[in-house]
Design a protein around this motif. Structure first.
Motif, short mmCIF file in Angstrom:
data_model
loop_
_atom_site.label_atom_id
_atom_site.label_comp_id
_atom_site.label_asym_id
_atom_site.label_seq_id
_atom_site.Cartn_x
_atom_site.Cartn_y
_atom_site.Cartn_z
N ASP A 40 0.76 -1.17 0.11
CA ASP A 40 -0.10 -0.19 -0.13
C ASP A 40 1.01 1.32 -0.23
O ASP A 40 1.55 1.44 1.12
N LEU A 41 0.75 1.79 -1.22
CA LEU A 41 1.88 2.96 -1.20
C LEU A 41 1.14 4.54 -1.20
O LEU A 41 1.67 5.36 -1.62
N ARG A 42 -0.02 4.64 -0.88
CA ARG A 42 -0.63 5.88 -0.75
C ARG A 42 0.29 6.88 0.20
O ARG A 42 0.73 6.51 1.22
N PRO A 43 0.18 8.05 -0.54
CA PRO A 43 1.26 9.00 0.28
C PRO A 43 0.61 9.73 1.76
O PRO A 43 1.46 9.94 2.52
N THR A 44 -0.68 9.54 1.77
CA THR A 44 -1.36 9.95 3.27
C THR A 44 -2.23 9.12 3.47
O THR A 44 -2.91 8.15 2.61
N PRO A 45 -2.71 9.02 4.86
CA PRO A 45 -3.62 8.20 5.21
C PRO A 45 -5.09 8.24 4.60
O PRO A 45 -5.98 7.22 4.30
N THR A 46 -5.40 9.49 3.92
CA THR A 46 -6.67 9.79 3.40
C THR A 46 -6.83 9.69 1.87
O THR A 46 -7.81 9.99 1.29
N TYR A 50 -3.31 2.81 -3.38
CA TYR A 50 -2.40 2.56 -4.40
C TYR A 50 -1.49 1.53 -4.31
O TYR A 50 -0.74 1.63 -3.24
N PHE A 51 -1.93 0.45 -4.88
CA PHE A 51 -1.11 -0.88 -4.74
C PHE A 51 -0.03 -1.28 -5.94
O PHE A 51 -0.29 -0.93 -7.00
N GLN A 52 1.07 -1.75 -5.30
CA GLN A 52 1.99 -2.27 -6.08
C GLN A 52 2.55 -3.80 -5.48
O GLN A 52 2.11 -3.89 -4.49
N SER A 53 3.35 -4.29 -6.30
CA SER A 53 3.93 -5.67 -5.66
C SER A 53 5.53 -5.31 -5.09
O SER A 53 6.37 -4.67 -5.95
N PHE A 54 5.69 -6.11 -4.07
CA PHE A 54 7.18 -6.37 -3.70
C PHE A 54 7.19 -7.83 -3.61
O PHE A 54 6.55 -8.64 -2.99
N VAL A 55 8.29 -8.28 -4.36
CA VAL A 55 8.54 -9.76 -4.39
C VAL A 55 9.95 -10.21 -3.90
O VAL A 55 10.74 -9.50 -4.26
N VAL A 56 10.04 -11.04 -2.96
CA VAL A 56 11.26 -11.54 -2.22
C VAL A 56 11.55 -12.80 -3.03
O VAL A 56 10.84 -13.91 -2.91
N SER A 57 12.19 -12.81 -3.89
CA SER A 57 12.35 -14.22 -4.86
C SER A 57 13.64 -15.06 -4.04
O SER A 57 13.39 -16.52 -4.30
N TRP A 124 5.14 3.11 3.83
CA TRP A 124 4.41 1.97 3.10
C TRP A 124 4.01 0.93 3.96
O TRP A 124 4.94 0.72 4.88
N THR A 125 3.07 0.05 3.56
CA THR A 125 2.93 -1.10 4.32
C THR A 125 2.59 -2.24 3.33
O THR A 125 2.50 -1.88 2.20
N ALA A 126 2.74 -3.57 3.80
CA ALA A 126 2.68 -4.60 2.65
C ALA A 126 2.12 -5.92 3.48
O ALA A 126 2.52 -6.11 4.60
N THR A 127 1.19 -6.46 2.77
CA THR A 127 0.66 -7.90 3.53
C THR A 127 0.97 -9.07 2.38
O THR A 127 1.11 -8.71 1.10
N LYS A 128 1.29 -10.18 2.89
CA LYS A 128 1.78 -11.28 2.02
C LYS A 128 0.53 -11.75 1.32
O LYS A 128 -0.52 -12.10 1.91
N ILE A 129 0.56 -11.99 -0.08
CA ILE A 129 -0.49 -12.61 -0.80
C ILE A 129 -0.14 -13.89 -1.41
O ILE A 129 -0.91 -14.65 -1.75
N GLN A 130 1.25 -14.17 -1.50
CA GLN A 130 1.74 -15.45 -2.01
C GLN A 130 2.86 -15.80 -1.10
O GLN A 130 3.82 -15.35 -1.02
#
Length: 130
Positions: A40-46, A50-57, A124-130
């Motif tokens: 979650d890359l939104r610049p402010t809480p309001t 805006y989502f993108q991926s972070f992959v640790v391979s 930013w924050t991130a939650t695991k999807i895979q």
């Protein structure tokens, strides 16, 4: 109950409590970071989502590789010495370098990105999807 029995019971109770505490404070395995994360890359809480991926391979010792926002991770490093997984890496685009860091706690990452070329610091924050 005599003093000796009370002493032994107290000693065992303290030992069991300390052992349980030590086991729950073990740092998570670095492999917990492997996979695809929804950032979650939104610049402010309001701001709108805006989502993108972070992959640790891969993880090799204290080095990590993968992608962040589609860009390959450069100089990715892990630190597990503080009971959680801390990590940092770099990416870049036409505007210059980006310095990223994050902390994995439970099943969520909280991170920071600093862009020297665009002059910003973003949470930013991130939650695991895979």
């Amino acid at each position: 109950m005599d003093r000796w029995t009370l002493f032994v019971l107290l000693f065992l109770l303290i030992g069991c409590t300390t052992t349980a505490k030590d086991q729950t404070n073990l740092p998570p395995s670095p492999s917990a970071l492997l996979g695809t994360w929804k950032m979650d890359l939104r610049p402010t809480p309001t701001s709108p989502e805006y989502f993108q991926s972070f992959v640790v391979s891969s993880i090799n010792g204290k080095k990590i590789s993968g992608t962040f926002y589609g860009a390959p991770l450069d100089n990715g490093l892990l630190n597990t010495e503080w009971g959680v997984i801390h990590f940092a890496f770099e990416t870049q685009d036409q505007s210059g370098p980006y310095h990223h860091s994050g902390t994995l706690r439970m099943n969520e990452i909280e991170g920071l990105t600093r862009s020297t070329g665009r002059d910003f610091l973003s949470r930013w924050t991130a939650t695991k999807i895979q």
